[in-house]
Design an enzyme around this catalytic site. Sequence first.
Site, short mmCIF file in Angstrom:
data_model
loop_
_atom_site.label_atom_id
_atom_site.label_comp_id
_atom_site.label_asym_id
_atom_site.label_seq_id
_atom_site.Cartn_x
_atom_site.Cartn_y
_atom_site.Cartn_z
N ASP A 82 -1.16 -2.39 -9.47
CA ASP A 82 -1.96 -3.59 -9.24
C ASP A 82 -2.19 -4.38 -10.53
O ASP A 82 -2.70 -3.84 -11.52
CB ASP A 82 -3.33 -3.21 -8.67
CG ASP A 82 -3.22 -2.57 -7.30
OD1 ASP A 82 -2.18 -2.72 -6.65
OD2 ASP A 82 -4.18 -1.90 -6.89
N GLU A 118 0.82 -1.22 0.00
CA GLU A 118 0.00 0.00 0.00
C GLU A 118 0.85 1.27 0.00
O GLU A 118 0.38 2.34 0.35
CB GLU A 118 -0.98 0.00 1.17
CG GLU A 118 -2.02 -1.10 1.10
CD GLU A 118 -2.86 -1.07 -0.17
OE1 GLU A 118 -3.02 0.02 -0.75
OE2 GLU A 118 -3.34 -2.14 -0.59
#
Length: 682
Positions: free
Chosen positions: A215, A125
């Site tokens: 991602d 993250e």
Amino acid sequence: MSRKTALLFGIHMHQPVDNFKEVIAHAVESCYAPFFEVMSRYPEFRFSVHCSGWLMEQIKKEHSGLFKTMQELAKEGSVEFFSAGYYEPILSVIPPYDRVKQIEKLNSAIEKNFGQSPQGLWLTERVWESSLVPDLVKAGIHYTVMDDYHFQCAGFDEELLDGYYMTEEGGQKLALFPISKKLRYAIPFLSVDRALDAIKSYNRIEDSAAVIFDDAEKFGMWPGTYEWVYEKGWLEAFVKAVLEEEQIEPMHYSRYVKEYKTRGIAYVPNVSYYEMGEWSLRADDAMILEKLKEEMGQERYEKEGVKFLKGGIWKNFFVKYAESNRLHKRMLELSAAREKVRRKAYDELLYRLQTNDALWHGVFGGLYLPNLRDNAYRYLIEAEALRYRGRRSIEADENEMDGYPKIKAVTQECLFRFDAAWGGQMVEFDLLSKGFNWQNTLTRRKELYHQKVLEEPREEISESSEEKEGIDTIHNAAVTIDQEMKDALIYDWYLKNSFIDHVSDDSFTLEHFRQGSFREYGDFANQPFVSDFNTDTIRFEREGGLYFPEKYGAVLKKSYLPKESGIDFNITFHTEAPHALAYVLELNLHFAEYEALRINGKYLEKGGVQQAVEKVELFDAYLQKMVTISLDRPVDLLFFPLETLSQSEQGFDLTIQGVSLALSMPFRKSFRLNGTLEVRDV
């Protein structure tokens, strides 16, 4: 001769630990398998991959064809594998020892399966704290990736973020690569030509790099991307175009670090990406931040404001969500107990518990997904079972750092925790043999995106498909909103624990209970109690008051006596107020299958009222257990499904987070209530 741009292209593959098999199968079918199938046709295209450890295990076990393709690409030199914490923890919120062990575990798996010793680290993250540096170096990491936003927060201009910078902590050195926001929003959403133009814009000097590490799920799992990326051929066209473009050279991060010098030194603040900082704020503060950004205007924000306008830090999720903080501090407690337990199985459960997904919430479900919290509590409970090994215990801690003790009672079959800061309420109710926490509920809170539900949809002028030449990112995708969603926007003024004490009157109804709009005369539901305990009993007391609005003194005492499969409880109350009142004892309990849940033989559905009951039986079909509340006097039972409205990849979700139960009885001046909460086999 025109300059060449080094394209440092990477993808990050992750699924929450023990996620549903059908979710993993869908991810493989719609995203991971077609991605690597395309890339296998172009082995000369150099790119990087991070795959979280548990997902790697699942692919190896259940999807051997995909795993073999990944191995072949590694063998051919196409892929550089990045490490991270094995179970994808936020590294800055777990203890240093655990950081190193988690990274080393993934390092070993990569070496075993792909024959590489990773030098790079995917920063989960992109949550950065400089205290990570010594531990990353200790684990063999030479460089990591983070957003260009991190550097801009430190005062760097965007045009200078076309290579890597060096940082240090206590003399330990680490290289930092800035991931381009421009490329994150271009790949794979814009046309191939426009994506290539974005890459080639990084050509300031001879060794300029275009850095993208994002991602993998954007390549097939996000709404609309499968058709665009595979059926319409975006990915293959992109790879071919890059290989044919003389001004772009796809390259591994390891080669770039080896061949090119650093851009200089950088000290980056504690930060994640911009959206994460916004999500970690309370909703009202996030709205103010959005308004400030809007007033500044996009052009000025991108040019000047990005350096100064920012939200909270990731750890603020522990402040925003008591449920997240509770899980995190329990994890730290178990980590500190490792030396006394000394069992490999315990360490493995601890590392699984450190998975980040259940601790926060943004665009995706995260904390709002009960199954993720269930998984986290399963690891926690199984670790506690190894820790206590059938030993009974009553003990206190102040791990949650709010100044009040949490008292834990461990019996042969159950584990209970009670919180002095919140009314002496039950905050954990674990069945040790099944690894399940019936107290794993979630309080209904205001979220920033709820404003979208309340606002009338605005008609926006958008580009035609020809002008746009691409698809929307998930941040801009349109959502459908109905009246049921609007009706679900209810915010609780107290935490949805159990053994919550309300003093109301005969106006207390099911709808008022659901809305949280009932009359509350007491100050016991969300205030601290004085606590005490011995080897047998836990006691709480508060000298509070009732307000009409004049104040009358009131004293509430309650005690819990843990038993093998439950607790006996006693509640006494006295006040000088002369009014006819109602005492309401509230419990909020969580179940895995609400469709099959029966309350005194009735299905939950939308809730209900049962009058003059002395026993409440909740049949848990998933665990094949009966949770029973027995009382020494009749009460009226009111119950409803506790639902939250949260944002997800697909739009908005209504999720049942628990069943709220109110046990109501009339009184004047004083009362005594005795009862038992117990678990038995069905």
